[in-house]
Design an enzyme around this catalytic site. Sequence first.
Site, PDB file in Angstrom:
ATOM      1  N   GLY A  66       0.784  -1.237   0.000  1.00 43.29           N
ATOM      2  CA  GLY A  66       0.000   0.000   0.000  1.00 43.29           C
ATOM      3  C   GLY A  66       0.810   1.279   0.000  1.00 43.29           C
ATOM      4  O   GLY A  66       0.376   2.292  -0.547  1.00 43.29           O
ATOM      5  N   GLU A 121       3.877   4.244   5.799  1.00 41.06           N
ATOM      6  CA  GLU A 121       2.678   3.409   5.703  1.00 41.06           C
ATOM      7  C   GLU A 121       1.603   4.159   4.918  1.00 41.06           C
ATOM      8  O   GLU A 121       1.598   5.385   4.872  1.00 41.06           O
ATOM      9  CB  GLU A 121       2.218   3.079   7.148  1.00 41.06           C
ATOM     10  CG  GLU A 121       0.905   2.371   7.299  1.00 41.06           C
ATOM     11  CD  GLU A 121       0.859   0.964   6.726  1.00 41.06           C
ATOM     12  OE1 GLU A 121       1.293   0.772   5.581  1.00 41.06           O
ATOM     13  OE2 GLU A 121       0.341   0.067   7.419  1.00 41.06           O
ATOM     14  N   ASP A 122       0.679   3.414   4.320  1.00 37.16           N
ATOM     15  CA  ASP A 122      -0.383   4.072   3.565  1.00 37.16           C
ATOM     16  C   ASP A 122      -1.425   4.709   4.484  1.00 37.16           C
ATOM     17  O   ASP A 122      -1.744   5.883   4.366  1.00 37.16           O
ATOM     18  CB  ASP A 122      -1.051   3.099   2.564  1.00 37.16           C
ATOM     19  CG  ASP A 122      -1.502   1.784   3.181  1.00 37.16           C
ATOM     20  OD1 ASP A 122      -1.378   1.591   4.414  1.00 37.16           O
ATOM     21  OD2 ASP A 122      -1.992   0.917   2.418  1.00 37.16           O
ATOM     22  N   ASP A 125      -5.393   2.606  10.649  1.00 41.56           N
ATOM     23  CA  ASP A 125      -6.808   2.315  10.855  1.00 41.56           C
ATOM     24  C   ASP A 125      -6.998   1.955  12.336  1.00 41.56           C
ATOM     25  O   ASP A 125      -7.138   2.830  13.179  1.00 41.56           O
ATOM     26  CB  ASP A 125      -7.164   1.180   9.886  1.00 41.56           C
ATOM     27  CG  ASP A 125      -8.638   0.834   9.849  1.00 41.56           C
ATOM     28  OD1 ASP A 125      -9.466   1.720  10.045  1.00 41.56           O
ATOM     29  OD2 ASP A 125      -8.962  -0.341   9.615  1.00 41.56           O
ATOM     30  N   LYS A 153      -7.125   7.309  10.072  1.00 39.94           N
ATOM     31  CA  LYS A 153      -8.554   7.243  10.420  1.00 39.94           C
ATOM     32  C   LYS A 153      -8.651   7.106  11.930  1.00 39.94           C
ATOM     33  O   LYS A 153      -8.865   6.002  12.441  1.00 39.94           O
ATOM     34  CB  LYS A 153      -9.156   5.962   9.805  1.00 39.94           C
ATOM     35  CG  LYS A 153      -9.696   6.085   8.423  1.00 39.94           C
ATOM     36  CD  LYS A 153     -10.489   4.824   8.095  1.00 39.94           C
ATOM     37  CE  LYS A 153     -10.189   4.344   6.717  1.00 39.94           C
ATOM     38  NZ  LYS A 153     -10.747   3.018   6.435  1.00 39.94           N
ATOM     39  N   PHE A 174     -14.230   3.483   3.527  1.00 36.92           N
ATOM     40  CA  PHE A 174     -13.229   2.614   2.905  1.00 36.92           C
ATOM     41  C   PHE A 174     -12.731   3.317   1.650  1.00 36.92           C
ATOM     42  O   PHE A 174     -13.506   3.597   0.737  1.00 36.92           O
ATOM     43  CB  PHE A 174     -13.789   1.233   2.572  1.00 36.92           C
ATOM     44  CG  PHE A 174     -12.683   0.260   2.293  1.00 36.92           C
ATOM     45  CD1 PHE A 174     -12.077  -0.440   3.338  1.00 36.92           C
ATOM     46  CD2 PHE A 174     -12.207   0.071   1.004  1.00 36.92           C
ATOM     47  CE1 PHE A 174     -11.019  -1.300   3.094  1.00 36.92           C
ATOM     48  CE2 PHE A 174     -11.154  -0.791   0.755  1.00 36.92           C
ATOM     49  CZ  PHE A 174     -10.560  -1.481   1.806  1.00 36.92           C
ATOM     50  N   ASP A 181      -5.799  -0.292  -1.820  1.00 36.68           N
ATOM     51  CA  ASP A 181      -6.534  -1.217  -2.690  1.00 36.68           C
ATOM     52  C   ASP A 181      -7.814  -1.727  -2.058  1.00 36.68           C
ATOM     53  O   ASP A 181      -8.011  -1.652  -0.843  1.00 36.68           O
ATOM     54  CB  ASP A 181      -5.659  -2.433  -3.018  1.00 36.68           C
ATOM     55  CG  ASP A 181      -5.533  -3.378  -1.820  1.00 36.68           C
ATOM     56  OD1 ASP A 181      -5.221  -2.902  -0.717  1.00 36.68           O
ATOM     57  OD2 ASP A 181      -5.783  -4.585  -1.982  1.00 36.68           O
ATOM     58  N   ARG A 187      -5.131   0.436  -6.860  1.00 37.33           N
ATOM     59  CA  ARG A 187      -3.939   1.087  -6.290  1.00 37.33           C
ATOM     60  C   ARG A 187      -3.400   2.184  -7.196  1.00 37.33           C
ATOM     61  O   ARG A 187      -2.729   3.104  -6.738  1.00 37.33           O
ATOM     62  CB  ARG A 187      -2.810   0.066  -6.087  1.00 37.33           C
ATOM     63  CG  ARG A 187      -3.082  -0.979  -5.016  1.00 37.33           C
ATOM     64  CD  ARG A 187      -1.788  -1.704  -4.686  1.00 37.33           C
ATOM     65  NE  ARG A 187      -1.996  -2.976  -4.015  1.00 37.33           N
ATOM     66  CZ  ARG A 187      -2.160  -3.112  -2.701  1.00 37.33           C
ATOM     67  NH1 ARG A 187      -2.156  -2.054  -1.930  1.00 37.33           N
ATOM     68  NH2 ARG A 187      -2.324  -4.302  -2.174  1.00 37.33           N
TER      69      ARG A 187
END
Length: 202
Positions: A66, A121-122, A125, A153, A174, A181, A187
């Site tokens: 990601g 990191e992408d 969460d 988030k 989401f 992805d 992506r």
Amino acid sequence: MNSPYRKEYSARMKTLLDERGEENMEKIDKVLVSRDEIASFVERLGKQITADYQGEEIVVIGILKGAAVFLADLIRKIDCPVILDFMQVSSYCNGTESSGNVRIRKDLDHDISGKNVLIVEDIIDSGITMQSLTRVLLARNPKSIKVCAAFDKPSRRKVDYTADYIGLEVPDEFIVGYGLDYAGKYRHLPDVCVLELIGGDQ
Ligand code: IMP
Ligand code: MG
């Protein structure tokens, strides 16, 4: 990488697919973060990181897959010596803070002891992946360890975790694109978009 959110979403998708006998029920709903907004936070993060490390070498660790797109943009905005490395991990989501619930699928090529480590990191969460990975890498005695995530988030947290650098806070949706992805897809989208179930009730 698996997240609790992804699992919930996949389970719901599967139920709907089974009920309807259809194959592809997700659709791109709307652009949440445009490529221009992304470029502007990448610029800001690059400047901030450059200022904070003051010319010291940084081992930048991209979390596959990601973070690949964000990482490629970010490192070109960092004006310090950079050594690039990658990891791929999966998190287990038993919700406890104490255990190192991360499985390493691909480990680093470099020894990080005595080095400045910046994990890229992408999205954060539940926080479980980054909290666990930071603990695992701390045991390798780096000089410093920080985390930079494109998106955050905070409303989804299951553990008490805050990253050092965040591009943008996003709502509890989401999202896909810019490296993120759904089932391996989307992506490559240059903007970050909200993904929706067609006919879903969310
Ligand atoms: P967590 O913080 O341990 O829950 O896991 C974060 C990981 O979950 C990220 O690296 C993503 O792979 C995945 N993830 C979380 N939210 C999203 C989303 O909205 N879209 C795509 N992947 C997500
Ligand atoms: Mg990920």
